[in-house]
Design a protein around this motif. Structure first.
Motif, PDB file in Angstrom:
ATOM      1  N   ILE A 149      37.757  -0.192  -3.026  1.00 49.32           N
ATOM      2  CA  ILE A 149      36.667   0.777  -2.639  1.00 49.32           C
ATOM      3  C   ILE A 149      35.634  -0.595  -2.382  1.00 49.32           C
ATOM      4  O   ILE A 149      34.682  -0.453  -1.344  1.00 49.32           O
ATOM      5  N   TYR A 150      35.341  -1.738  -3.232  1.00 41.41           N
ATOM      6  CA  TYR A 150      33.918  -2.743  -3.028  1.00 41.41           C
ATOM      7  C   TYR A 150      34.718  -3.769  -1.746  1.00 41.41           C
ATOM      8  O   TYR A 150      33.697  -3.058  -1.164  1.00 41.41           O
ATOM      9  N   LEU A 151      35.428  -3.450  -1.483  1.00 43.87           N
ATOM     10  CA  LEU A 151      35.921  -4.105  -0.497  1.00 43.87           C
ATOM     11  C   LEU A 151      35.652  -3.955   1.143  1.00 43.87           C
ATOM     12  O   LEU A 151      34.672  -4.152   2.126  1.00 43.87           O
ATOM     13  N   THR A 152      36.176  -2.111   0.890  1.00 41.17           N
ATOM     14  CA  THR A 152      35.574  -2.363   2.282  1.00 41.17           C
ATOM     15  C   THR A 152      33.799  -1.790   1.833  1.00 41.17           C
ATOM     16  O   THR A 152      33.812  -1.475   3.275  1.00 41.17           O
ATOM     17  N   GLU A 153      33.498  -1.372   1.348  1.00 40.07           N
ATOM     18  CA  GLU A 153      32.051  -1.011   1.253  1.00 40.07           C
ATOM     19  C   GLU A 153      31.499  -2.333   1.316  1.00 40.07           C
ATOM     20  O   GLU A 153      29.772  -2.210   1.735  1.00 40.07           O
ATOM     21  N   ILE A 154      32.120  -3.438   1.075  1.00 38.61           N
ATOM     22  CA  ILE A 154      30.862  -4.613   1.466  1.00 38.61           C
ATOM     23  C   ILE A 154      31.638  -5.181   3.034  1.00 38.61           C
ATOM     24  O   ILE A 154      30.659  -6.496   3.543  1.00 38.61           O
ATOM     25  N   ALA A 155      32.597  -4.603   3.700  1.00 40.69           N
ATOM     26  CA  ALA A 155      33.194  -5.258   4.569  1.00 40.69           C
ATOM     27  C   ALA A 155      32.405  -5.410   5.670  1.00 40.69           C
ATOM     28  O   ALA A 155      31.713  -3.985   6.050  1.00 40.69           O
ATOM     29  N   PRO A 156      32.303  -6.024   6.829  1.00 43.01           N
ATOM     30  CA  PRO A 156      31.608  -5.277   8.889  1.00 43.01           C
ATOM     31  C   PRO A 156      32.689  -4.944   8.629  1.00 43.01           C
ATOM     32  O   PRO A 156      33.839  -5.284   8.633  1.00 43.01           O
ATOM     33  N   ARG A 157      32.228  -4.055   9.618  1.00 42.69           N
ATOM     34  CA  ARG A 157      33.117  -2.846  10.373  1.00 42.69           C
ATOM     35  C   ARG A 157      34.348  -4.148  10.926  1.00 42.69           C
ATOM     36  O   ARG A 157      35.638  -3.541  11.143  1.00 42.69           O
ATOM     37  N   SER A 158      33.809  -4.796  11.580  1.00 48.65           N
ATOM     38  CA  SER A 158      34.778  -5.341  13.101  1.00 48.65           C
ATOM     39  C   SER A 158      36.041  -6.431  12.351  1.00 48.65           C
ATOM     40  O   SER A 158      36.862  -6.638  12.633  1.00 48.65           O
ATOM     41  N   ILE A 159      35.363  -6.465  11.246  1.00 50.45           N
ATOM     42  CA  ILE A 159      36.568  -6.808  10.502  1.00 50.45           C
ATOM     43  C   ILE A 159      37.100  -6.534   9.084  1.00 50.45           C
ATOM     44  O   ILE A 159      37.409  -6.856   8.157  1.00 50.45           O
ATOM     45  N   ARG A 160      36.496  -4.910   8.780  1.00 51.99           N
ATOM     46  CA  ARG A 160      37.328  -4.559   7.630  1.00 51.99           C
ATOM     47  C   ARG A 160      38.747  -4.572   7.331  1.00 51.99           C
ATOM     48  O   ARG A 160      38.580  -4.261   6.051  1.00 51.99           O
ATOM     49  N   GLY A 161      39.501  -4.310   8.566  1.00 60.21           N
ATOM     50  CA  GLY A 161      41.391  -4.555   7.816  1.00 60.21           C
ATOM     51  C   GLY A 161      41.941  -5.573   7.238  1.00 60.21           C
ATOM     52  O   GLY A 161      42.050  -5.998   6.187  1.00 60.21           O
ATOM     53  N   LEU A 162      40.558  -6.934   7.908  1.00 58.23           N
ATOM     54  CA  LEU A 162      41.155  -7.685   7.458  1.00 58.23           C
ATOM     55  C   LEU A 162      40.282  -8.147   6.081  1.00 58.23           C
ATOM     56  O   LEU A 162      40.803  -8.413   4.795  1.00 58.23           O
TER      57      LEU A 162
END
Length: 551
Positions: A149-162
Motif C-alpha cells: 500500500i505504502y509503496l504504491t502511494e509514494i511511487a511515480p506512476r511511470s515506475i509504479r510496478g518497479l
C-alpha cells in the motif's frame, strides 16, 4: 481506438517525467519498506530447513515419530505462522486508518521481533514453538499488507510496478537468507542446538534494519490527505519528488489525489468499516474488483509454489538429491533463482510488458514444469534409488525434473507470486484500498495456510506425483480465468480503474489492454452509459465520474 504499445508508452512516460523524481530519497523509502518482505521469505526458507534437521527433531521430542506422524507435526510447525498472518492482516483494517501506515508498521515490527525471540528460546517446548510462531505470523501478515500500500502511494506512476515489486524481491531475498544461513550454519554447527537456533535468531537483524529505516521515512501523502493534513501531505509529496511544492508536476499529482479523495468522501462520508464493506459489495465496480483479486489470491496460493518452497528439501530428496547438506544447497540455489527472477522481472519486464502478459506467461511455465515433475514422480513411483541410478533414462529424467523445479520457480516469480501483490494495491480506490487489501491478504494467508498444512498429507496420499498433477490442474483453470477476467493495469492511473469494471468479468478481455486515450487522458471525464464495444445487456456504470491519472 487502437491499442497502444505498452513498451513505447512506458518509455515515453518515463522520459516525459522530470528527472528529479527518480531520486535517492524515493529509493531510500522504497528500500526501507521493501526490506520488510524479508520476514516472509526468511521464515519460509528457515522453517523448511530446520524441520528436516535431526538435531531439531530430537530437541523437540519428535524424532521417534513415524513418517506419517511427523508429516502431521511438520505440517503444523510450518503452517502455524501462516495462520497467525491471517490475524495480522485483519488487525491492519482499523489500525492503519487510525495510526497510519508508518506507525502501524512499526508496532507490528515489534510484535514480529517478540515472536522471533520466543521461537529462538523455546528450548524444545513444542507448545511454546507453536505459540511463538503464531505471534511471528501476526507480524509477517502485517508486512504483506502495509508495504505494498505504502509503496504504491509514494511511487511515480511511470515506475509504479518497479517500486512496488521491490517488496516482492525482498521476500525472495529472505528465502535466500533462510536457506543459505541454514546451509552455512549446518556446515559448521551440525549436531548442535546452534544448527536451528542461530538461523532462527538471525531473523532479528533484518527486522531491526527495516524498523529503523521506516522510522525515518515520512507518512504516505495519500493517508495525510485523507486526514485533512493537506499542507503536510504536499510537503511530503514534494520531498519525495525532489521538486518545489509549486512545481506543475507536483501540483498536478497532488490535485489528482485530492480530487479522488474528495469524490470518495462525498460519496460515502464518515463511513466506518462496516460502511466500507457494504460499499465494496454493493457498488458493482468495487465488488468486481474484490472478486477478481479474491480469485487471484486463491489461484496464486493453490498453484502450489509456496508449499513447494516450504517443503523443498524433502522434494529435492524425492527427485534424487541425497544428503541433508546437498538438499540445503539445492534449496539455497532454488531461492537464488526465485530472487533473481523477481529482481530482473521488476526492473526489465513489469512496467514494459505489463501485468497480464507476465502472469499468463508465468502460469504457462508452471503448468509445463509441474506436469513434468508429476510425470517423473509417477513413472518412478515405487522404484528405489539404486534402480533409478541404474537406468540412464531415469537418471536423465531425474536431472531434468530438478531443472524443472528451478524453471517452475521462474514461472512463479513472474506470475502468481508478483502480480497479486501489485494489482491488489492498484485496482482499489484510496477510500477502500486499505480495508480491501487487508481482507484479501487475510484470505491470501488463509489459502496459504490451507495449502501449506495440506502439503505433507497431499504428498503422502497421492504417492507424491498426484500433488504436482493437482497443482498443474489448478494452474490450467487459472490461466483460463486470467485470459477472460484480468485487465492490464500497467500505465493506468490509480484513479482511472472504474471503466474496466463496468462490464461482466468474462468480457474484460475485450478492453484488457489500455488504448492511447486510456494512457494519455487527463482531467475529469464523464463516463458514458455504455462503453464502446459493450455487448447488449452490459450494465451501465453506477459511478458517473472517473478521475484521471495522476502524473
Amino acid at each position: 481506438m487502437g491499442k497502444s504499445s505498452l513498451l513505447k508508452d512506458t518509455i515515453q512516460a518515463i522520459k516525459a517525467c522530470p528527472p528529479e523524481i527518480f531520486n535517492f530519497w524515493l529509493f531510500f523509502c522504497t528500500a526501507a519498506w521493501s526490506f520488510s518482505g524479508v520476514a516472509k521469505g526468511f521464515d519460509e526458507g528457515n522453517i523448511a530447513s530446520i524441520v528436516v534437521q535431526t538435531t531439531f527433531k530430537k530437541k523437540f521430542g519428535v524424532y521417534h515419530e513415524t513418517e506419517a506422524q511427523y508429516a502431521n507435526t511438520k505440517g503444523w510447525i510450518v503452517s502455524i505462522a501462516t495462520a497467525g498472518a491471517v490475524f495480522g492482516c485483519l488487525a491492519c483494517v482499523n489500525l492503519v486508518q487510525i495510526l497510519g501506515r508508518k506507525r502501524t508498521m512499526i508496532l507490528f515490527t515489534v510484535v514480529y521481533v517478540a515472536g522471533i525471540l520466543g521461537q529462538t528460546f523455546s528450548n524444545g517446548n513444542l507448545s511454546a514453538l507453536y505459540a511463538t510462531r503464531f505471534i511471528t505470523g501476526i507480524g509477517i501478515g502485517t508486512t504483506t499488507v502495509l508495504p505494498s500500500i505504502y509503496l504504491t502511494e509514494i511511487a511515480p506512476r511511470s515506475i509504479r510496478g518497479l517500486i512496488t515489486l521491490q517488496y516482492a524481491c525482498c521476500q525472495q531475498l529472505g528465502v535466500v537468507f533462510g536457506f543459505f544461513f541454514n546451509y552455512g550454519i549446518t556446515k559448521h554447527h551440525a549436531g548442535t542446538q546452534l544448527q536451528w537456533q542461530l538461523p532462527t535468531g538471525l531473523q532479528l537483524i533484518p527486522a531491526i534494519i527495516w524498523g529503523v529505516g521506516i522510522f525515518f521515512t515520512p507518512e504516505s501523502p495519500r493517508f495525510l490527505l485523507s486526514q485533512n493534513k493537506n499542507t503536510e501531505a504536499l510537503k511530503v509529496l514534494a520531498g519525495l519528488r525532489k521538486l518545489p511544492a509549486d512545481h506543475p508536476y507536483v501540483q498536478e499529482e497532488f490535485m489528482g489525489i485530492e480530487r479522488q479523495l474528495n469524490t470518495e468522501i462525498e460519496a460515502v462520508g464518515g463511513a466506518g468499516v462496516w460502511d466500507l464493506l457494504k460499499e465494496t459489495f454493493t457498488v458493482t465496480e468495487y465488488r468486481r474488483r474484490f472478486v477478481l483479486m479474491f480469485v487471484c489470491h486463491l489461484f496464486g496460493q493453490w498453484s502450489g509454489a509456496n508449499a513447494i518452497t516450504q517443503y523443498s528439501p524433502s522434494i529435492f530428496g524425492y527427485l534424487g538429491i541425497a544428503g541433508e547438506e546437498s538438499r540445503f544447497l539445492a534449496t539455497g540455489l532454488y531461492a537464488i533463482v526465485k530472487f533473481a527472477s523477481v529482481l530482473i522481472f521488476s526492473i526489465f519486464v513489469i512496467d514494459f510488458f505489463g501485468r497480464r502478459r507476465s502472469l499468463m506467461a508465468g502460469i504457462f511455465i508452471q503448468i509445463i514444469t509441474l506436469a513434468f515433475v508429476g510425470a517423473y514422480l509417477g513413472a518412478t513411483n515405487g522404484k528405489t534409488t539404486a534402480q533409478i541410478e541404474a537406468s540412464a533414462s531415469m537418471t536423465a529424467a531425474s536431472k531434468a525434473s530438478i531443472v524443472a523445479i528451478y524453471l517452475h520457480a521462474i514461472g512463479w516469480s513472474i506470475g502468481w507470486f508478483s502480480i497479486p501483490y501489485l494489482i491488489s494495491s492498484e485496482v482499489f480506490p484510496v477510500r477502500i484500498r486499505s480495508l480491501n487489501v487487508s481482507i484479501l491478504m487475510a484470505f491470501h494467508w488463509a489459502f496459504y495456510f490451507g495449502c501449506s498444512r495440506a502439503m505433507p498429507s497431499l504428498l503422502a496420499a497421492t504417492q507424491r506425483y498426484g500433488a504436482f498433477v493437482f497443482f498443474a490442474a489448478i494452474c490450467c483453470i487459472s490461466i483460463i480465468y486470467v485470459f477472460f477476467a484480468l485487465p492490464e493495469t500497467a500505465g493506468r492511473s490509480l484513479e482511472s480503474m472504474d471503466r474496466l469494471f463496468e462490464r461482466p468479468w468474462y468480457t474484460v478481455r475485450r478492453v484488457a489492454y489500455p488504448t492511447s486515450d486510456d494512457l494519455a487522458d487527463g482531467g475529469v471525464r464523464e463516463v458514458d452509459h455504455k462503453l464502446d464495444g459493450d455487448e447488449e445487456g452490459d450494465k451501465p456504470s453506477e459511478v458517473r465520474i472517473s478521475i484521471a491519472r495522476d502524473r
